[in-house]
Design a protein around this motif. Structure first.
Motif, PDB file in Angstrom:
ATOM      1  N   LEU A  47      -7.597   8.351  39.675  1.00 20.53           N
ATOM      2  CA  LEU A  47      -7.899   9.165  38.494  1.00 20.53           C
ATOM      3  C   LEU A  47      -9.325   9.699  38.535  1.00 20.53           C
ATOM      4  O   LEU A  47      -9.599  10.835  38.147  1.00 20.53           O
ATOM      5  N   VAL A  48     -10.253   8.862  39.026  1.00 22.91           N
ATOM      6  CA  VAL A  48     -11.644   9.296  39.130  1.00 22.91           C
ATOM      7  C   VAL A  48     -11.776  10.449  40.106  1.00 22.91           C
ATOM      8  O   VAL A  48     -12.467  11.446  39.859  1.00 22.91           O
ATOM      9  N   LEU A  49     -11.098  10.341  41.240  1.00 23.50           N
ATOM     10  CA  LEU A  49     -11.167  11.412  42.238  1.00 23.50           C
ATOM     11  C   LEU A  49     -10.559  12.708  41.707  1.00 23.50           C
ATOM     12  O   LEU A  49     -11.104  13.802  41.902  1.00 23.50           O
ATOM     13  N   GLU A  50      -9.440  12.621  41.037  1.00 24.38           N
ATOM     14  CA  GLU A  50      -8.820  13.825  40.482  1.00 24.38           C
ATOM     15  C   GLU A  50      -9.730  14.474  39.436  1.00 24.38           C
ATOM     16  O   GLU A  50      -9.886  15.699  39.389  1.00 24.38           O
ATOM     17  N   GLY A  51     -10.348  13.665  38.576  1.00 21.54           N
ATOM     18  CA  GLY A  51     -11.260  14.213  37.573  1.00 21.54           C
ATOM     19  C   GLY A  51     -12.462  14.881  38.206  1.00 21.54           C
ATOM     20  O   GLY A  51     -12.954  15.909  37.728  1.00 21.54           O
ATOM     21  N   ARG A  52     -12.978  14.298  39.351  1.00 21.16           N
ATOM     22  CA  ARG A  52     -14.151  14.881  40.013  1.00 21.16           C
ATOM     23  C   ARG A  52     -13.806  16.229  40.628  1.00 21.16           C
ATOM     24  O   ARG A  52     -14.577  17.195  40.551  1.00 21.16           O
ATOM     25  N   GLN A  53     -12.632  16.317  41.257  1.00 25.01           N
ATOM     26  CA  GLN A  53     -12.216  17.594  41.822  1.00 25.01           C
ATOM     27  C   GLN A  53     -12.043  18.652  40.734  1.00 25.01           C
ATOM     28  O   GLN A  53     -12.436  19.810  40.897  1.00 25.01           O
ATOM     29  N   LYS A  54     -11.512  18.252  39.606  1.00 27.55           N
ATOM     30  CA  LYS A  54     -11.343  19.193  38.501  1.00 27.55           C
ATOM     31  C   LYS A  54     -12.690  19.664  37.966  1.00 27.55           C
ATOM     32  O   LYS A  54     -12.894  20.846  37.660  1.00 27.55           O
ATOM     33  N   ASP A  55     -13.645  18.749  37.897  1.00 29.42           N
ATOM     34  CA  ASP A  55     -14.984  19.116  37.415  1.00 29.42           C
ATOM     35  C   ASP A  55     -15.674  20.064  38.382  1.00 29.42           C
ATOM     36  O   ASP A  55     -16.345  21.022  37.971  1.00 29.42           O
ATOM     37  N   ASP A  56     -15.518  19.806  39.697  1.00 28.84           N
ATOM     38  CA  ASP A  56     -16.133  20.711  40.684  1.00 28.84           C
ATOM     39  C   ASP A  56     -15.539  22.104  40.581  1.00 28.84           C
ATOM     40  O   ASP A  56     -16.254  23.119  40.679  1.00 28.84           O
ATOM     41  N   HIS A  57     -14.238  22.180  40.356  1.00 26.02           N
ATOM     42  CA  HIS A  57     -13.603  23.484  40.217  1.00 26.02           C
ATOM     43  C   HIS A  57     -14.129  24.214  38.982  1.00 26.02           C
ATOM     44  O   HIS A  57     -14.405  25.425  39.019  1.00 26.02           O
ATOM     45  N   MET A  58     -14.339  23.506  37.901  1.00 25.10           N
ATOM     46  CA  MET A  58     -14.866  24.115  36.678  1.00 25.10           C
ATOM     47  C   MET A  58     -16.313  24.542  36.850  1.00 25.10           C
ATOM     48  O   MET A  58     -16.758  25.558  36.316  1.00 25.10           O
ATOM     49  N   GLU A  59     -17.093  23.774  37.632  1.00 27.11           N
ATOM     50  CA  GLU A  59     -18.480  24.165  37.886  1.00 27.11           C
ATOM     51  C   GLU A  59     -18.546  25.449  38.687  1.00 27.11           C
ATOM     52  O   GLU A  59     -19.395  26.324  38.452  1.00 27.11           O
ATOM     53  N   GLN A  60     -17.663  25.597  39.673  1.00 26.56           N
ATOM     54  CA  GLN A  60     -17.645  26.838  40.454  1.00 26.56           C
ATOM     55  C   GLN A  60     -17.298  28.025  39.578  1.00 26.56           C
ATOM     56  O   GLN A  60     -17.894  29.097  39.690  1.00 26.56           O
ATOM     57  N   GLN A  61     -16.357  27.864  38.671  1.00 32.49           N
ATOM     58  CA  GLN A  61     -16.028  28.950  37.750  1.00 32.49           C
ATOM     59  C   GLN A  61     -17.195  29.251  36.817  1.00 32.49           C
ATOM     60  O   GLN A  61     -17.468  30.404  36.501  1.00 32.49           O
ATOM     61  N   GLY A  62     -17.908  28.229  36.404  1.00 32.02           N
ATOM     62  CA  GLY A  62     -19.049  28.451  35.514  1.00 32.02           C
ATOM     63  C   GLY A  62     -20.177  29.183  36.203  1.00 32.02           C
ATOM     64  O   GLY A  62     -20.887  29.982  35.595  1.00 32.02           O
ATOM     65  N   GLU A  63     -20.422  28.898  37.512  1.00 31.55           N
ATOM     66  CA  GLU A  63     -21.478  29.599  38.228  1.00 31.55           C
ATOM     67  C   GLU A  63     -21.138  31.058  38.437  1.00 31.55           C
ATOM     68  O   GLU A  63     -22.011  31.930  38.451  1.00 31.55           O
ATOM     69  N   SER A  64     -19.853  31.362  38.632  1.00 35.49           N
ATOM     70  CA  SER A  64     -19.458  32.750  38.851  1.00 35.49           C
ATOM     71  C   SER A  64     -19.565  33.577  37.574  1.00 35.49           C
ATOM     72  O   SER A  64     -19.731  34.788  37.624  1.00 35.49           O
ATOM     73  N   SER A  65     -19.423  32.967  36.426  1.00 34.51           N
ATOM     74  CA  SER A  65     -19.515  33.714  35.158  1.00 34.51           C
ATOM     75  C   SER A  65     -20.963  34.038  34.845  1.00 34.51           C
ATOM     76  O   SER A  65     -21.877  33.312  35.228  1.00 34.51           O
ATOM     77  N   GLN A  66     -21.218  35.147  34.131  1.00 35.09           N
ATOM     78  CA  GLN A  66     -22.585  35.563  33.805  1.00 35.09           C
ATOM     79  C   GLN A  66     -23.110  34.886  32.556  1.00 35.09           C
ATOM     80  O   GLN A  66     -24.309  34.767  32.381  1.00 35.09           O
ATOM     81  N   SER A  67     -22.228  34.507  31.670  1.00 33.38           N
ATOM     82  CA  SER A  67     -22.700  33.895  30.424  1.00 33.38           C
ATOM     83  C   SER A  67     -23.037  32.448  30.672  1.00 33.38           C
ATOM     84  O   SER A  67     -22.204  31.692  31.154  1.00 33.38           O
ATOM     85  N   ALA A  68     -24.241  32.092  30.316  1.00 33.22           N
ATOM     86  CA  ALA A  68     -24.659  30.702  30.495  1.00 33.22           C
ATOM     87  C   ALA A  68     -24.043  29.794  29.447  1.00 33.22           C
ATOM     88  O   ALA A  68     -23.892  28.603  29.645  1.00 33.22           O
ATOM     89  N   LYS A  69     -23.652  30.396  28.322  1.00 33.00           N
ATOM     90  CA  LYS A  69     -23.118  29.563  27.249  1.00 33.00           C
ATOM     91  C   LYS A  69     -21.715  29.096  27.557  1.00 33.00           C
ATOM     92  O   LYS A  69     -21.264  28.082  27.044  1.00 33.00           O
ATOM     93  N   SER A  70     -20.966  29.928  28.368  1.00 31.67           N
ATOM     94  CA  SER A  70     -19.592  29.544  28.667  1.00 31.67           C
ATOM     95  C   SER A  70     -19.496  28.418  29.659  1.00 31.67           C
ATOM     96  O   SER A  70     -18.464  27.780  29.793  1.00 31.67           O
ATOM     97  N   SER A  71     -20.579  28.173  30.402  1.00 29.61           N
ATOM     98  CA  SER A  71     -20.559  27.082  31.375  1.00 29.61           C
ATOM     99  C   SER A  71     -20.803  25.771  30.674  1.00 29.61           C
ATOM    100  O   SER A  71     -21.658  25.674  29.812  1.00 29.61           O
ATOM    101  N   VAL A  72     -20.069  24.758  31.045  1.00 28.09           N
ATOM    102  CA  VAL A  72     -20.197  23.445  30.428  1.00 28.09           C
ATOM    103  C   VAL A  72     -20.994  22.560  31.343  1.00 28.09           C
ATOM    104  O   VAL A  72     -20.720  22.506  32.540  1.00 28.09           O
ATOM    105  N   PRO A  73     -22.014  21.824  30.847  1.00 28.49           N
ATOM    106  CA  PRO A  73     -22.810  20.956  31.725  1.00 28.49           C
ATOM    107  C   PRO A  73     -21.943  19.897  32.360  1.00 28.49           C
ATOM    108  O   PRO A  73     -21.082  19.297  31.729  1.00 28.49           O
TER     109      PRO A  73
END
Length: 650
Positions: free
Chosen positions: A54-80
């Motif tokens: 479960l930890v590994l699956e959650g980490r992969q999901k978080d990395d995928h969300m971070e990549q999407q956040g970096e590609s977006s221009q709005s800083a507010k839409s990215s989640v820390p």
């Protein structure tokens, strides 16, 4: 094993079985629980593996969300990421908890997460995820601790800030009169307030007995036509000291009845220590803080005297303030120290003189130039710790003195206008604030109640009371309420519903009583059922018309004027006494006849006596001769015109 011991154990077990069957129960206690350790270890290993996945699956999901956040221009839409990791870890913790619920009883009861991860999962970031989980949980606990610390710090700030303890959120106004409220006093329990003014009245206010109408339950004039200067309850609250403009102080009980009156001294004796009492008007007075029978007064005769309540024939001791040249000076204010061992007096020459209570000859502390010479020191007040003395001067200053170093003031506040010789200053109950009132001219602004910090002596707070001068003020320690007397006849009470206790809070919650209808006296109707028709009165249809007629009648509706007591007031003179001399004087004054010529006064009754003789003439009707009166002639007129030395002597 020894066969004998085995036989003994079997015999014992058989005996226990027989005993249990006889007594009616199956055994002596619960059997011990047995655990399958291998099954427990296997279950724990499976739980750890599932959790790691479960930890590994959650980490992969978080990395995928971070990549999407970096590609977006709005800083507010990215989640820390750390916050998401903490959220995922929390979710995993909940899922892990739900999966662990299906385990054994010991695993569900315990709050432990489980054994550490296997070595093959450690290199894949399991430790980081657990670290983030631990960090997230630690952050949450830390944030809770921070909230508690913030609340504690806010409470500490409230405790450290004395201004927030001032009870001024609510106020009530008591109407004493139209002139200056020159005296205020609260009993030690805070149940009753007495106010005195320059209109000679002393009013009693009972907080528990008043309603929203805020009316005094008693008003008296204890010193007749003398202005009230000072009022104070004793330490027990059963008697009141009344200091007025005359030379004799009075002691009243709680209901206003006279208990004692000080004796007046001989004003023709030069040495004031040889007289039994004061010979001039009083300026101030107060009770001893420890002894309920002793009080003190100061007067314009240049003395401060202590009195005993049990002996009113003579004072107890005399203190005589002296100037730098040794001359007599007038004390304008006096007070005891908190322990009652010192007596302080502020004088008209600007000095503050302090004596030991048992040594009345020489001063113990003496400041020659405490205030401007010629100004009246209106108030002296000791702090609750007894080390500090505050003085309110007539030179518009407020000074604080250290008793241990009395040569110069510790702090000075200027610009505090003072027009009255009874303007107060006092300390707060926690001894951290010092308050006094300011004076204003008529229509010159609002009088203020000013608060100073005792340490820094900076003005920290002020209250605008009314468009008149603030003369009297006191802060009751038990009620935590501030009483203020003004120059327009008002007595105001400041309180806080949370910080204050009793006092004004008791009367503001009571609804105002309905006023009773005015009782009018009308002629009673007498019912006579068996009277003859000619004597029977007509029955009144309604009393309203009769009341209206009586109201229009000026004689029936006129309220009689009350009798005047004392020397008189309002142009009316008091009633004459019952003595013979006052009665004769009254009749002579009311006699309208003019007896300046006694002959004419007698002859004006001659005609009535001759026409209707009653006393003497009827007895001499037959023998009474006819009176012959001399008639005026021309010779008489000439004789009157002659000079005085030619007239014949008779």
């Amino acid at each position: 094993m020894d066969p004998n011991k085995v036989d003994e154990a079997s015999d014992k077990m058989s005996d226990d079985g027989e005993m249990a069957s006889v007594m009616g129960f199956s055994g002596f206690g619960k059997k011990a629980r047995t655990f399958d350790l291998e099954a427990i270890f296997e279950q724990t290993r499976r739980t750890a593996i599932e959790r790691s996945q479960l930890v590994l699956e959650g980490r992969q999901k978080d990395d995928h969300m971070e990549q999407q956040g970096e590609s977006s221009q709005s800083a507010k839409s990215s989640v820390p990421a750390p916050r998401n990791k903490a959220t995922a870890a929390t979710a995993r913790k909940e899922s892990g908890g739900s999966s662990s619920d299906s385990g054994s009883d010991s695993d569900s009861d315990s709050e432990l997460i489980g054994p550490p991860l296997p070595p093959q999962h450690t290199s894949q970031g399991g430790d980081d995820e657990l670290g983030s989980l631990t960090h997230a949980s630690g952050t949450t606990a830390h944030s809770d601790d921070d909230d508690e610390d913030d609340e504690g710090e806010a409470q500490d700030d409230d405790d450290d800030n004395p201004v927030k303890k001032i009870p001024d959120s609510h106020e009530i106004t008591l109407q004493h009169g139209t002139k200056i409220v020159s005296a205020l006093a609260l009993d030690p329990s805070g149940a009753r307030l007495v106010t005195g003014g320059l209109d000679y009245d002393v009013r009693f206010w009972d907080f528990a007995g008043m309603d929203q109408a805020l009316q005094a339950f008693r008003s008296i004039q204890p010193c007749e036509c003398h202005q009230i200067t000072s009022l104070q309850y004793s330490i027990t609250g059963d008697v009141i000291l009344v200091v007025s403009g005359n030379a004799q102080a009075k002691v009243l009980d709680r209901d206003g009845f006279n208990v004692m009156e000080c004796v007046k001294g001989d004003q023709y004796i030069v040495d004031m220590a040889k007289t039994k009492g004061h010979t001039a008007m009083l300026n101030s007075g107060c009770w001893h803080p420890k002894m309920k029978e002793e009080f003190m007064t100061c007067s314009n005769d240049g003395t401060v005297r202590t009195w005993d309540l049990t002996s009113e024939k003579k004072h107890k001791s005399v203190f005589k303030p002296r100037s730098f040249q040794g001359k007599k000076v007038v004390p304008t204010s006096c007070t005891y120290s908190r322990d009652g061992k010192l007596i302080a007096a502020g004088c008209q020459d600007g000095t503050i003189q302090i004596w030991d209570r048992n040594l009345s000859v020489h001063t113990k502390f003496h400041c020659r130039q405490a205030h401007v010479p010629g100004s009246d020191t209106s108030c002296l007040s000791f702090s609750y710790d007894g080390r500090t003395l505050a003085s309110r001067g007539g030179d518009d200053t407020l000074k604080m003195w250290d008793i241990r170093n009395f040569k110069k003031p510790v702090n000075v506040a200027t610009g505090l206008c003072n027009y009255y010789t009874m303007t107060d200053c006092c300390f707060s109950p926690d001894d951290r604030l010092l308050l006094t009132g300011t004076s204003v001219k008529k229509d010159g602004g609002n009088g203020k109640l000013v608060f100073f910090d005792r340490v820094s002596f900076q003005k920290v707070y002020e209250i605008e009371v009314t468009n008149a001068s603030v003369v009297r003020c006191l802060w009751h320690p038990k009620l935590n309420q501030i009483m203020v007397g003004t120059s327009n006849g008002l007595a105001k009470v400041y309180y806080d519903p949370v910080k204050s206790h009793r006092g004004a809070k008791l009367c503001v919650v009571k609804s105002q009583r309905k006023e009773r209808q005015a009782e009018t006296l009308t002629q009673d109707y007498i019912i006579t059922p068996h009277a003859l028709p000619m004597f029977r009165e007509a029955r009144q249809r309604s009393t309203r018309k009769q009341l209206e007629k009586d109201r229009l009648d000026p004689r029936k509706s006129h309220k009689p004027e009350p009798p005047v007591s004392g020397p008189g007031r309002g142009g009316r003179v008091a009633a004459h006494g019952g003595t013979l001399s006052s009665f004769i004087v009254k009749n002579i004054a009311l006699d309208k006849t003019d007896d300046s010529n006694p002959r004419q006064a007698i002859l004006r009754h001659a005609k009535e006596a001759s026409d209707n003789p009653y006393w003497v003439a009827p007895a001499y009707t037959q023998t009474q001769p006819v009176p012959m009166f001399a008639e005026e002639s021309e010779s008489d007129e000439e004789a009157e015109k002659e000079p005085e030395w030619k007239k014949r002597k008779i």
